[in-house]
Design an enzyme around this catalytic site. Sequence first.
Site, PDB file in Angstrom:
ATOM      1  N   LYS A 202       0.883  -1.190   0.000  1.00 14.53           N
ATOM      2  CA  LYS A 202       0.000   0.000   0.000  1.00 14.53           C
ATOM      3  C   LYS A 202       0.910   1.226   0.000  1.00 14.53           C
ATOM      4  O   LYS A 202       1.441   1.618   1.032  1.00 14.53           O
ATOM      5  CB  LYS A 202      -0.876  -0.022   1.257  1.00 14.53           C
ATOM      6  CG  LYS A 202      -2.223   0.641   1.111  1.00 14.53           C
ATOM      7  CD  LYS A 202      -2.206   2.104   0.791  1.00 14.53           C
ATOM      8  CE  LYS A 202      -1.958   2.984   2.004  1.00 14.53           C
ATOM      9  NZ  LYS A 202      -1.817   4.414   1.605  1.00 14.53           N
TER      10      LYS A 202
ATOM     11  N   THR B 211       1.365   7.490  12.963  1.00 11.76           N
ATOM     12  CA  THR B 211       0.774   6.372  12.199  1.00 11.76           C
ATOM     13  C   THR B 211       1.387   5.046  12.652  1.00 11.76           C
ATOM     14  O   THR B 211       0.678   4.033  12.771  1.00 11.76           O
ATOM     15  CB  THR B 211       0.983   6.570  10.678  1.00 11.76           C
ATOM     16  OG1 THR B 211       0.492   7.852  10.312  1.00 11.76           O
ATOM     17  CG2 THR B 211       0.254   5.512   9.881  1.00 11.76           C
ATOM     18  N   GLY B 212       2.673   5.041  12.950  1.00 11.88           N
ATOM     19  CA  GLY B 212       3.328   3.816  13.441  1.00 11.88           C
ATOM     20  C   GLY B 212       2.670   3.305  14.713  1.00 11.88           C
ATOM     21  O   GLY B 212       2.487   2.095  14.891  1.00 11.88           O
TER      22      GLY B 212
ATOM     23  N   GLU C 166       9.664   1.795  10.799  1.00  7.93           N
ATOM     24  CA  GLU C 166      10.708   2.793  10.501  1.00  7.93           C
ATOM     25  C   GLU C 166      10.023   4.150  10.536  1.00  7.93           C
ATOM     26  O   GLU C 166       9.324   4.516   9.589  1.00  7.93           O
ATOM     27  CB  GLU C 166      11.314   2.530   9.121  1.00  7.93           C
ATOM     28  CG  GLU C 166      12.002   1.187   8.982  1.00  7.93           C
ATOM     29  CD  GLU C 166      13.344   1.125   9.694  1.00  7.93           C
ATOM     30  OE1 GLU C 166      13.749   2.119  10.321  1.00  7.93           O
ATOM     31  OE2 GLU C 166      13.978   0.065   9.635  1.00  7.93           O
TER      32      GLU C 166
ATOM     33  N   CYS D 190      14.042  10.767   6.277  1.00  4.94           N
ATOM     34  CA  CYS D 190      13.905  10.426   7.702  1.00  4.94           C
ATOM     35  C   CYS D 190      15.192  10.707   8.461  1.00  4.94           C
ATOM     36  O   CYS D 190      15.170  11.304   9.533  1.00  4.94           O
ATOM     37  CB  CYS D 190      13.496   8.972   7.847  1.00  4.94           C
ATOM     38  SG  CYS D 190      14.547   7.856   6.915  1.00  4.94           S
TER      39      CYS D 190
ATOM     40  N   GLU E 242      10.184  17.303  14.287  1.00  5.91           N
ATOM     41  CA  GLU E 242      10.723  17.018  12.961  1.00  5.91           C
ATOM     42  C   GLU E 242      10.037  17.909  11.930  1.00  5.91           C
ATOM     43  O   GLU E 242       8.834  17.758  11.696  1.00  5.91           O
ATOM     44  CB  GLU E 242      10.444  15.542  12.614  1.00  5.91           C
ATOM     45  CG  GLU E 242      10.905  15.152  11.241  1.00  5.91           C
ATOM     46  CD  GLU E 242      10.425  13.759  10.818  1.00  5.91           C
ATOM     47  OE1 GLU E 242       9.263  13.394  11.104  1.00  5.91           O
ATOM     48  OE2 GLU E 242      11.216  13.040  10.193  1.00  5.91           O
TER      49      GLU E 242
HETATM   50  P1  NAD Z   1       2.350   8.859   7.173  1.00  7.53           P
HETATM   51  O1  NAD Z   1       2.509   8.135   8.443  1.00  7.53           O
HETATM   52  O2  NAD Z   1       1.408   9.997   7.111  1.00  7.53           O
HETATM   53  O3  NAD Z   1       1.888   7.867   6.004  1.00  7.53           O
HETATM   54  C1  NAD Z   1       2.639   6.710   5.647  1.00  7.53           C
HETATM   55  C2  NAD Z   1       1.711   5.662   5.061  1.00  7.53           C
HETATM   56  O4  NAD Z   1       0.824   5.183   6.069  1.00  7.53           O
HETATM   57  C3  NAD Z   1       0.848   6.116   3.903  1.00  7.53           C
HETATM   58  O5  NAD Z   1       0.841   5.108   2.925  1.00  7.53           O
HETATM   59  C4  NAD Z   1      -0.526   6.259   4.560  1.00  7.53           C
HETATM   60  O6  NAD Z   1      -1.599   6.113   3.665  1.00  7.53           O
HETATM   61  C5  NAD Z   1      -0.501   5.125   5.544  1.00  7.53           C
HETATM   62  N1  NAD Z   1      -1.440   5.230   6.668  1.00  7.53           N
HETATM   63  C6  NAD Z   1      -1.989   6.348   7.198  1.00  7.53           C
HETATM   64  N2  NAD Z   1      -2.779   6.026   8.251  1.00  7.53           N
HETATM   65  C7  NAD Z   1      -2.710   4.674   8.397  1.00  7.53           C
HETATM   66  C8  NAD Z   1      -3.280   3.746   9.309  1.00  7.53           C
HETATM   67  N3  NAD Z   1      -4.076   4.130  10.313  1.00  7.53           N
HETATM   68  N4  NAD Z   1      -2.986   2.436   9.168  1.00  7.53           N
HETATM   69  C9  NAD Z   1      -2.150   2.017   8.186  1.00  7.53           C
HETATM   70  N5  NAD Z   1      -1.596   2.851   7.281  1.00  7.53           N
HETATM   71  C10 NAD Z   1      -1.860   4.168   7.383  1.00  7.53           C
HETATM   72  O7  NAD Z   1       3.839   9.311   6.769  1.00  7.53           O
HETATM   73  P2  NAD Z   1       4.295  10.251   5.566  1.00  7.53           P
HETATM   74  O8  NAD Z   1       3.853  11.650   5.858  1.00  7.53           O
HETATM   75  O9  NAD Z   1       3.909   9.603   4.268  1.00  7.53           O
HETATM   76  O10 NAD Z   1       5.887  10.148   5.682  1.00  7.53           O
HETATM   77  C11 NAD Z   1       6.674  11.057   6.384  1.00  7.53           C
HETATM   78  C12 NAD Z   1       7.187  10.433   7.675  1.00  7.53           C
HETATM   79  O11 NAD Z   1       7.857   9.210   7.399  1.00  7.53           O
HETATM   80  C13 NAD Z   1       8.225  11.292   8.382  1.00  7.53           C
HETATM   81  O12 NAD Z   1       7.953  11.336   9.763  1.00  7.53           O
HETATM   82  C14 NAD Z   1       9.538  10.556   8.141  1.00  7.53           C
HETATM   83  O13 NAD Z   1      10.536  10.813   9.106  1.00  7.53           O
HETATM   84  C15 NAD Z   1       9.080   9.142   8.125  1.00  7.53           C
HETATM   85  N6  NAD Z   1      10.049   8.295   7.430  1.00  7.53           N
HETATM   86  C16 NAD Z   1      10.793   7.398   8.152  1.00  7.53           C
HETATM   87  C17 NAD Z   1      11.751   6.610   7.518  1.00  7.53           C
HETATM   88  C18 NAD Z   1      12.598   5.625   8.290  1.00  7.53           C
HETATM   89  O14 NAD Z   1      13.233   4.776   7.669  1.00  7.53           O
HETATM   90  N7  NAD Z   1      12.634   5.677   9.604  1.00  7.53           N
HETATM   91  C19 NAD Z   1      11.936   6.729   6.136  1.00  7.53           C
HETATM   92  C20 NAD Z   1      11.152   7.635   5.434  1.00  7.53           C
HETATM   93  C21 NAD Z   1      10.205   8.415   6.092  1.00  7.53           C
END
Ligand code: NAD
Length: 473
Positions: free
Chosen positions: A173, A228-229, A246, A280, A377
């Site tokens: 997804k 979201t994590g 991550e 990230c 962040e």
């Molecule tokens: P996000 O959490 O908003 O979305 C990520 C994904 O999760 C999307 O596909 C979204 O549709 C999905 N999602 C949203 N709600 C959900 C739910 N309740 N259940 C399951 N899936 C759901 O993140 P973003 O804004 O797309 O990305 C930016 C963030 O990602 C930043 O905080 C960045 O630091 C982090 N990031 C971390 C790493 C790492 O390796 N640690 C790498 C890249 C980005």
Amino acid sequence: MQQFDMYINGSPVQSGNTFDVINPATGQAFARCQLGDVSHVDGAVRAARAAFPAWSRTAEDERKQLLHAVAGAIEANMPELMGLVTMETGKPMGGLNGIGSGMEVGGSIAWTQYTTELQLPVDVIQDNDDARIEVHRKPLGVVASITPWNWPLLIAIWHVIPALRAGNTVVMKPSEFTPVSTLRFVQLASEILPAGVINIVTGGGDVGAAITAHPDIQKVIFTGSTPTGKRIMQSAAGNLTRCTLELGGNDAGIVLPDANIQDIVPKLFGAAFHNNGQTCAALKRLYVHESQYDEVCEAMTALAQNVKVGDGLEEGTELGPVQNQPQLDIVMDLAESARVDGGTFLTGGQRMDRDGYFFEPTIVAGLTDGSRLVDEEPFGPIVPIIKYTDVDEVIERANRNASGLGGSIWSSDTDRAAELAQRLECGSAWVNDHGAIQPDAPFGGVKQSGMGVEFGLYGLEEFTSLQTLKIAK
Ligand code: NAD
């Protein structure tokens, strides 16, 4: 407008509902994707579940050959994939220090090739007259991959290739902001892999939530924001589904008083601003000793004022736009709070007067811990430079943050820097570098930056469970 379908059980699928994908450099839609729902999630999981027995028992050599063919397909379609990545993310084709969609697609090939060649050893822990005891690494079943918008294709590869290499099947997804390069990749992979081994459903967070709660998913690998994590971990708890998370970072870089400023500033700048700060493990809090504070501020400002910002499709562009409007709102809100906190804007600070989601490369001096721009962040082109006087104290300040993805120490004395780097509470610690990753070195966060690692044998093992086999003699 180009249209992209979902892929379930090896075939393109449409849902009857679509959503538009916007090019952040123009603010205009350039592609249309399918809005999936729970029925598509069910179909994708069913297909992946059905494909698992045969795929997990496929001979290692055959699996490797197929995954190398996937790498070959990415390579053969590299210019097209680079264009899609640039149009959906805004990142330049080349980019600051060569970090752009060329690196994203090239890295996807390299990671696929390296990971495919990894071998999971069988560990023999006893072999005597009583018994032989072997420890095997077995695939888990159906793995769900949920990805963010900043490095959409590369992160999808990081999730999916080790999952497949270990013998799992996958349901993906991608972010609703950047689904197209991932969809094109799955289309290419579907022409090579057996039906059902790789499936993709597109849509918003509700589709992601349906996947993480599904009882036939054995593991979720998620890259995205910390909030979201946390939701994903709660949802996965219902079925005791394993998670690799991550999550967000707020990496500190600490410049020691003996650092050679002219040497390190271009690296510091690249670590903070590549991909517009939307990485990230970008450098997000720069701590500089008071003896060199003004010199670093001046040199960083000069670089920020000369970096070429524009449409990523134009040759020579180093930084593109912020990827989406909600993220631009976060960046503007943090800039405003920095103003209220009395920060000095050495350069930038405003949305740019042009179409798309452009924000000036921005450097803010004079703030300290406790300001939102330092503590949170920003995930955009805005970096605070923070003054410190005492090295022990600054390590403690760097560690006081809830996140723990990466951190760096900059110094001419690499032995001392390495000692200090090990005191940083983070998954990756760098000396005279920041954010550097490679396919054979584990990468992951501690504290609220997540759990588990990716890359290399350590990462591959996370897509397996242990089985102890005892043969009595
Ligand atoms: P996000 O959490 O908003 O979305 C990520 C994904 O999760 C999307 O596909 C979204 O549709 C999905 N999602 C949203 N709600 C959900 C739910 N309740 N259940 C399951 N899936 C759901 O993140 P973003 O804004 O797309 O990305 C930016 C963030 O990602 C930043 O905080 C960045 O630091 C982090 N990031 C971390 C790493 C790492 O390796 N640690 C790498 C890249 C980005």
